[in-house]
Design an enzyme around this catalytic site. Structure first.
Site, PDB file in Angstrom:
ATOM      1  N   ASP A  67      41.141  44.365  46.467  1.00 36.65           N
ATOM      2  CA  ASP A  67      40.296  43.329  45.857  1.00 36.65           C
ATOM      3  C   ASP A  67      40.890  42.889  44.509  1.00 36.65           C
ATOM      4  OD1 ASP A  67      38.158  41.741  45.142  1.00 36.65           O
ATOM      5  OD2 ASP A  67      36.730  43.394  44.898  1.00 36.65           O
ATOM      6  N   ARG A  68      42.114  42.374  44.544  1.00 40.65           N
ATOM      7  CA  ARG A  68      42.835  42.044  43.325  1.00 40.65           C
ATOM      8  C   ARG A  68      42.346  40.753  42.670  1.00 40.65           C
ATOM      9  NH1 ARG A  68      44.811  40.055  39.582  1.00 40.65           N
ATOM     10  NH2 ARG A  68      46.769  40.495  38.512  1.00 40.65           N
ATOM     11  N   LYS A  69      41.679  39.916  43.457  1.00 38.05           N
ATOM     12  CA  LYS A  69      41.225  38.610  42.960  1.00 38.05           C
ATOM     13  C   LYS A  69      42.360  37.875  42.223  1.00 38.05           C
ATOM     14  CE  LYS A  69      36.214  39.414  42.768  1.00 38.05           C
ATOM     15  NZ  LYS A  69      36.121  40.754  43.402  1.00 38.05           N
ATOM     16  N   PHE A  70      43.446  37.631  42.954  1.00 34.92           N
ATOM     17  CA  PHE A  70      44.569  36.881  42.379  1.00 34.92           C
ATOM     18  C   PHE A  70      44.046  35.537  41.866  1.00 34.92           C
ATOM     19  CE2 PHE A  70      46.783  39.731  45.357  1.00 34.92           C
ATOM     20  CZ  PHE A  70      47.748  40.254  44.508  1.00 34.92           C
ATOM     21  N   ASN A  94      42.604  39.078  48.309  1.00 31.35           N
ATOM     22  CA  ASN A  94      41.768  37.906  48.047  1.00 31.35           C
ATOM     23  C   ASN A  94      42.248  37.156  46.817  1.00 31.35           C
ATOM     24  OD1 ASN A  94      40.994  39.765  46.163  1.00 31.35           O
ATOM     25  ND2 ASN A  94      38.796  39.580  46.514  1.00 31.35           N
TER      26      ASN A  94
END
Lengths: 269, 269
Positions: free
Chosen positions: B97-100, B126
């Site tokens: 869930d790195r939320k690039f 994601n």
């Protein structure tokens, strides 16, 4: 000098530093005045050696070194210890461009823990406003007591980005509501007349253009003189140059000249 | 069965898997069918030992383990090697869930390099849509050939978040334009009738509520039956429970029952 224009006042860096109660903002503006530099180096290299060598060479010309610590293949605690020593030696601040973008409880751990322990070495961090004010509150729980300042990403330089209109307005409001910790913006325009907020603009090259993945470039004079931003962030224009030091000097001069032009324009308007 | 409602068709997992050409989506739906689980564990613990122990216990009950690899204090390559072994043993996918949330050229390095080398072990990642389509293009350059799928964060569960209205619409369009690599959404509602897109919803607890940093909780039946999402993401409800396995079983059952209720409602409407 009689101010008869409706334009917001343009301060020189030393004068503006005195208006700021946040210690990071004040220190940054003092450095900008002392070094005559509004240049931030985006040091997007992928090994510690490249990073430290680049920063040691270019450090004298910049007010900020911006890192993406998570692209280093060989990160160790020593990397950031040495980087901090270079920051002291060359008089710049370290800005970790993490773009925190999660809920408060998560960014709290991402900022204050993990392998990178960003809160132990970064003077400045940044966050997207998209998760709502909780992202700022979570980061503040970790960073405020350490004297770290946070920028909110109110606008972006990439093609088709969604940080526009109401999104930008809401992000500016989030900053205003958290002025003890939020020190300014990543933006491509000046977004507030409040002189205690700093504006930093990425995507700067000596000629305008675009990369193959949507990054769009503006020139120093467009960013600083015309759009009223405070700091130019330059990456590939320096570290991909044949002579990075020479390139940094050029950007330093172009950025500072652009600021003097804005100051002069204001003084004579 | 005569479909006379205007509601989009609800498929069971096995039937829906067959519609999907993307191997990650197909595999995920197959797992959901085999395990009768639409539960994703958000394993937000801060040491490798806690992570691996938690996942080994809870693994049989989930279709996905979601990580924040950057909050582990003691990450080594061995951590993800062992996590991958647990994924194979217990039949789940790993979602980092790195939320690039950066420009294409930067996320390319963040995803494909650095200490974490996320692209070497995550089945799902994601990204926020805020940087524009370049963020997807950059991630795809690294992830597509490795069979990794990307979720776009079209909505969030946190108070005052800005992923609403036009922002959400633009993110859905970005997904539709990149269907080869984007496999669905993080959202709190069903956003498209296209059955090949997966919706995952964070902020799920057995009772509704809010934490002190703005996270807002919905129940499994609200998320799955009423809002038409596919997967419930549960963190503190499991890993902070006295008995995490028992809690996971409860969420697995609640999530699956909620799906059966939606399926039944569709079949009889």
């Amino acid at each position: 000098q009689t101010v008869c224009s409706l334009k917001p006042k343009v301060y020189d860096y030393e004068e503006r530093a005195k208006l700021c109660t946040n210690s990071v903002t004040r220190r940054l503006l003092e450095i900008m005045g002392e070094k005559r530099s509004n240049l931030a180096l985006s040091a997007d290299v992928t090994t510690s050696q490249e990073l430290l060598q680049l920063v040691d060479k270019v450090g004298p010309h910049v007010c900020i070194v911006k890192t993406h610590i998570d692209i280093l293949e060989d990160f160790t605690q020593e990397t950031v210890t040495k980087l901090s020593q270079l920051a002291a030696r060359h008089n710049f601040l370290i800005f970790e461009d993490r773009k925190f973008a999660d809920i408060g409880n998560t960014v709290l751990h991402q900022f204050g823990g993990g392998m990178y322990n960003i809160s132990s070495w970064a003077h400045i961090i940044n966050a997207h406003g998209v998760p709502g004010p909780g992202v700022v509150h979570g980061l503040r729980e970790v960073g405020a007591s350490k004297g770290c300042g946070c920028l909110l990403i109110a606008e972006m330089s990439s093609a088709g980005n969604l940080a526009t209109g109401d999104y930008t307005t809401a992000t500016v409001s989030m900053a205003e509501a958290n002025k003890d910790f939020v020190i300014g913006f990543i933006s491509v325009n000046n977004l507030t007349s409040d002189p205690t907020f700093i504006h930093m603009t990425p995507g700067v090259q000596l000629t305008a253009g675009q990369d193959s993945l949507g990054q769009q470039y503006l020139t120093p004079s467009e960013v600083i003189t015309n759009r009223g931003s405070d700091i130019i962030i330059v990456g590939r224009g320096i570290y991909e140059a044949k002579d990075p030091v020479e390139a940094a000097k050029q950007f330093q001069l172009a950025g500072y000249d652009a600021f003097v032009a804005r100051l002069t324009e204001f003084m004579t308007s």
